[in-house]
Structures are given as structure tokens and as C-alpha cells.
Design an enzyme around this catalytic site. Structure first.
Site, short mmCIF file in Angstrom:
data_model
loop_
_atom_site.label_atom_id
_atom_site.label_comp_id
_atom_site.label_asym_id
_atom_site.label_seq_id
_atom_site.Cartn_x
_atom_site.Cartn_y
_atom_site.Cartn_z
N CYS A 384 -21.63 8.48 -80.03
CA CYS A 384 -22.79 9.04 -80.69
C CYS A 384 -24.05 8.22 -80.36
CB CYS A 384 -22.55 9.17 -82.19
SG CYS A 384 -23.53 10.49 -82.90
N HIS A 510 -17.46 12.14 -82.27
CA HIS A 510 -16.74 10.98 -82.82
C HIS A 510 -15.24 11.16 -82.63
CE1 HIS A 510 -20.09 9.14 -85.17
NE2 HIS A 510 -20.58 10.36 -85.02
N GLU A 512 -13.00 9.04 -82.92
CA GLU A 512 -12.23 8.21 -83.86
C GLU A 512 -11.74 8.99 -85.08
OE1 GLU A 512 -15.46 8.07 -83.29
OE2 GLU A 512 -16.64 7.48 -85.05
#
Ligand code: GLN
Length: 540
Positions: A384, A510, A512
Site C-alpha cells: 500500500c 494488503h 497480509e
């Protein structure tokens, strides 16, 4: 349609005991026995969601597929259960009041005085039941944020009391998580705070069914017996929860004490099936016995509260275990990085992760870190804002675009390589108005990213207002910092990857948020692999 059973997880004595981990662990144990389970978090603060909260204060803001900005516990739920959550899985007092007040304005309560009981409590109950409405779940676990006795959580406790009464026996269970402090001077574990906390809960009309006791030392049998008697729970209903070397050990610790059997029996559900925890144990074995180790710098602005990057560090744990690699995260405050100290801070690492973030403090440090990684062949993954700063660095130092910048930090820059998204230009409200949740992205063939995902198209979660400025598409492409992931509807650039480098990838989304214990994220696996290769090359 069968009514789901409800499990409520409350907390006593102190905050930060790990209710989220206990709820997630129980969810995993029940799911692994074949039950369809989901977990919900009720947060007693007045913000409508944590999207506008400072990460220093509240840790990471997690994002669901459907674009809800939520408490980081939802990340644990997804990572443990390996299944997505949604907006309905996180409810705050702010949201409860918002809907009650909207109803009041609409005239839904015409003639009535709107009160905490019954209107707020009814809305809480409605939100609890809403998760199970589709008939998708056998069991709903609801974690009540805060600590029993807090003024803010009173309406939640009252709502749970009412719901329990309405549900009749054996359809709900109350789990109370407490702390058994150890007094070093006398060498004793003390039960009194737990007794008080259980009593406090009783004053609100709720008797705890099962106690889960956080402790630094094993709890002797006599202490368990005392807790059982004084807290009015059945034998076997006091579960010890010792400090564990990893949160992922907790489900197994609880399983050893038949926590799941205790809960299932209370709910009159079958305990016949055995939990299938094979993959979980495989992960843990790998995690416990790494064959290799690497060091990754996490360059970010919120490093003083590591919870701010929870999903990133967990994604490293998942990918690391898969590759039998212990990953040491070196926390690097981006505000400290200057051209003169890059080597001092970054030459001992095998990979650099440039973290997401908001606001301009520390962004120069991210640009310097990107440059250092790019010029020295160190694997870099930018997420990001991290990706955006990689683009700024490239524009300045490779394309020669002086003072290139994101318009988030300089609206007057001559080279706005990162600029505000078109549909953000008229947005005035800060809450819930970013580009959020799942967006699809087409991957170019002959790209590293395509090889990593083994797919032409992916879905990843987003949380941003700014984007790569497509006016610079050709310049970047020609200089081989190539846009290799594009949103098919809007043409937005979601991925940049640099050809002249072993691993230099920036992603606008993202990854993650999607990594789980059972399914580590391919991009994190690839990044860790690249770091391993880099380390090997340095050593030979
Ligand atoms: N501040 C940047 C934006 O809004 C990046 C956001 C992030 O890193 N999540 O686009």
C-alpha cells in the site's frame, strides 16, 4: 432452520488477556470437529468502526472481504478458522447507537422514549443473531470486548443476560477469561481477583459456565478445586491457559484439557467426532523446528506498537513455518532513516518490507529504504503506502523526475506519480470512505507476480485513497518497473515489479489480511524465499 448455539466470551480482572485468541482457539477446535462456526466481536467504544482510530491506540485496523474496517481480533478469527469474516462480525457501540438513532429519526419508535433497555439491548441482540440468520452456522461465538465491570460494556452484558434467558437452557454458554496472578514474594497463585470478577458478572445476572484462567505458572490442583467451588462452576470447568511461546499453541493446550468437550456438553452437542488438527500440528511442528533463519526489516511509522502490523507479522509466521524458516523482524522506524544511516540500519537484513500507513511523517524514510533495497539487490516488498513510496523513489531516482511525490503529501508536486483516486475527490467524510475490501486484479503473463500466484486474476483486500497515476504508466513500464497487476474495471495499477532485481514488488492491496495458518499467502512465501536466496548468496 435449526437455531444456532451461542457461546459468549467475557473477560475479567484486566484487559489484554487474549479473549480473541481464546475465542479463535475454541472456534478452531469446534470447527475441526465438523461444526460450522463463526466468531463475532462486540466492541464497547463509541467509534462506529476502528477505521478512524490511530494504530498507536488500537493496533492494526483489519479489513474484511466485504470492506469492513474492523478490530484486529477478526484477523485472528480468520487466521485460525481459515474462513472469511464480514461486517456483521464486528459491532461497536457507535454502530449500535447509530442504527437506533436512525430508527428513532425514521419514526420506528414513534411515541416511545428510546432507552438503553430495551432499545439498545434489543439492537445488540439483533446484531448477535444477525450473524446466524442465513443458517450457515451451528455455533456462534461472540466475544465481548472490554472487562466486566466497565461502564461501557454494561449494555452488552445485559443483552447477553436477556438473550440467554430467551434461548432457554443448553443453547448458550458463558466463558469467562480471567487472570490468576502470581505473587513472587510468597510464591503463590491468587484466586481472589477471579472470584471477584465472577461475582461482578453474577451481579449482572450472569453465572459463568466455564472459567479460562490465564497464568504464568501451572495452576495446582488445589487452586483449581478452590476456583471451582468458590466460583460455582462444575468440576472440569476451570481451564488453565498458560503463557504460550506462540498464540498458535493455545488451541492444543486447551484441547488437552478438553475445553471443547466441556463446551459441547454444555450446549448438548455431540462430542463423538474427534478434532482433525493434523494440518495445524504440521504447521506447529514446522514453526517449532525451523531449519533456517532470516532477518526482515519492517520499515514503518507505527513500529512502537507492534500490534499495528499484526497481520503482517502473522503472515511472516505462516510463510516462515511453511518454509521451515524462523523470521526475525527488525523493527525500523521510518522516521529515523536518512541517507547517511541506511547501511547501518539495513545492511544486516535479508529483506525489507515497506509498510502501509497514512500521513507524511516517516515517508522519506520509506523512500530511502526503497532506494537502498533497490540499489543493493535486497528483496523488497512494499504494501500500500509502501508500494506508493517505491513508485516515488523510482520516479525521483531512476526516471529523473525531481520532487516526484504522492499528492497525499504535496499537492503542488510537479510529478504526482501517486494521486487521489477520482472517486475520492468528492469524499468529505473520513469514516468508511476509502477504497475498501476485495477488488479484483488481472495479472500480466510473463511476470513474477503471475508466477507467484499461478493465476490470471486475483482478489485482494484494499484500504486506500491514493493510487498510482496512470499518466506515468508508460514511463514506468519502459524503465521496467512494470505495472503487472491491473484492476479490470477501472484500470487502476495494483502491482509494480522491477525487472532488474531479484525481488522488488509493490502491491497496492494488503496481502497480509488473507494469510492464514493453513494457507500462508503466496506473496509472503515468495518474499521469504527471495530473502533466503539473498542470504545464501551473501554467505557464499
Ligand atoms: N495513505 C495511503 C492511501 O491512502 C496508503 C494507505 C495504506 O497504506 N493503507 O492511499
Amino acid at each position: 432452520m435449526k437455531q444456532p448455539k451461542y457461546i459468549f466470551v467475557t473477560g475479567g480482572v484486566t484487559s489484554s488477556l487474549g479473549k480473541g485468541i481464546v475465542a479463535a482457539s475454541l472456534g478452531l477446535l469446534l470447527k475441526s470437529r465438523g461444526y460450522r462456526v463463526t466468531i463475532q466481536k462486540l466492541d464497547p467504544y463509541i467509534n462506529v468502526d476502528p477505521g478512524t482510530l490511530n494504530p498507536y491506540e488500537h493496533g492494526e485496523c483489519y479489513v474484511t472481504e466485504d470492506g469492513a474496517e474492523t478490530d484486529l481480533d477478526l484477523g485472528h478469527y480468520e487466521r485460525f478458522l481459515n474462513q472469511p469474516t464480514s461486517q456483521a462480525n464486528n459491532v461497536t457501540t457507535g454502530r449500535i447507537y447509530q442504527s437506533v438513532i436512525e430508527k428513532e429519526r425514521r419514526g420506528d419508535y414513534l411515541g416511545k422514549t428510546v432507552q438503553i433497555i430495551p432499545h439498545i439491548t434489543n439492537e445488540i441482540k439483533r446484531r448477535i443473531k444477525m450473524v446466524g440468520r442465513g443458517g450457515d452456522y451451528d455455533i456462534i461465538i461472540t466475544e465481548i470486548g472490554g472487562t466486566v465491570g466497565d461502564i461501557e460494556s454494561l449494555p452488552y452484558i445485559e443483552a447477553v443476560r436477556q438473550l440467554r434467558w430467551e434461548l432457554e437452557e443448553n443453547n448458550s454458554v458463558i466463558i469467562h477469561l480471567t487472570l490468576i496472578p502470581y505473587l513472587a514474594a510468597s510464591g503463590e497463585l491468587k484466586t481472589k481477583p477471579t472470584q471477584h470478577s465472577v461475582r461482578l458478572l453474577m451481579e449482572s445476572g450472569i453465572q459463568a459456565d466455564v472459567l479460562v484462567c490465564r497464568t504464568e505458572h501451572q495452576i495446582p490442583k488445589e487452586v483449581i478445586a478452590k476456583l471451582t467451588q468458590f466460583c460455582n462452576v462444575k468440576p472440569g470447568h476451570v481451564i488453565e491457559c498458560l503463557d504460550a511461546p506462540s498464540i498458535y499453541e493455545v488451541p492444543l493446550m486447551l484441547r488437552e484439557q478438553h475445553f471443547d468437550d466441556v463446551v459441547l456438553r454444555e450446549l448438548e452437542l455431540s462430542t463423538e467426532s474427534n478434532p482433525d488438527l493434523l494440518k495445524w500440528k504440521e504447521f506447529l511442528n514446522n514453526w517449532r523446528t525451523p531449519q533456517k533463519e532470516i532477518k526482515i526489516a519492517l520499515v514503518g511509522k507505527y513500529v512502537s506498537l507492534q500490534d499495528s502490523y499484526k497481520s503482517i507479522t502473522e503472515a511472516f509466521t505462516h510463510a516462515g513455518a511453511r518454509l521451515q524458516t524462523r523470521i526475525h523482524v527488525k523493527w525500523v522506524y521510518s522516521g529515523d532513516l536518512k541517507p547517511g544511516n541506511l547501511s547501518e540500519n539495513l545492511s544486516d537484513v535479508d529483506g525489507i518490507l515497506i509498510a502501509p500507513g497514512f500521513g507524511d511523517r516517516g515517508t522519506d524514510g520509506k523512500v530511502f529504504a526503497a532506494q537502498f533495497g533497490r540499489e543493493n539487490g535486497i528483496p523488497v516488498l512494499g504494501i500500500c503506502l509502501g508500494m506508493q513510496m517505491m513508485a516515488v523513489e523510482f520516479a525521483r531516482n531512476v526516471l529523473g523526475l525531481e520532487n516526484a511525490e504522492s499528492t497525499e503529501f504535496n499537492t503542488q508536486t510537479p510529478h504526482p506519480v501517486i494521486n487521489l483516486m477520482e472517486d475520492q475527490k468528492n469524499v468529505t467524510n473520513k469514516g468508511g470512505s476509502m477504497r475498501l475490501g476485495n477488488w479484483s486484479c488481472n495479472l500480466k503473463e510473463n511476470s513474477v507476480i503471475h508466477e507467484i500466484y499461478q493465476n490470471d486474476s486475483i482478489l485482494e483486500r484494499h484500504r486506500h485513497r491514493y493510487e498510482f497515476n496512470s499518466d506515468y504508466y508508460d514511463d514506468f513500464d519502459r524503465a521496467t518497473f512494470r505495472p503487472t497487476g491491473i484492476n479490470p474495471e477501472t484500470g487502476l495499477v495494483e502491482i509494480l515489479e522491477y525487472d532488474n532485481h531479484p525481488f522488488y514488488i509493490g502491491v497496492q492491496f494488503h496481502p497480509e489480511y488473507k494469510s492464514t495458518v493453513i494457507q500462508p499467502h503466496p506473496l509472503f512465501i515468495a518474499f521469504v524465499n527471495a530473502a533466503l536466496k539473498y542470504k545464501f548468496k551473501q554467505e557464499n
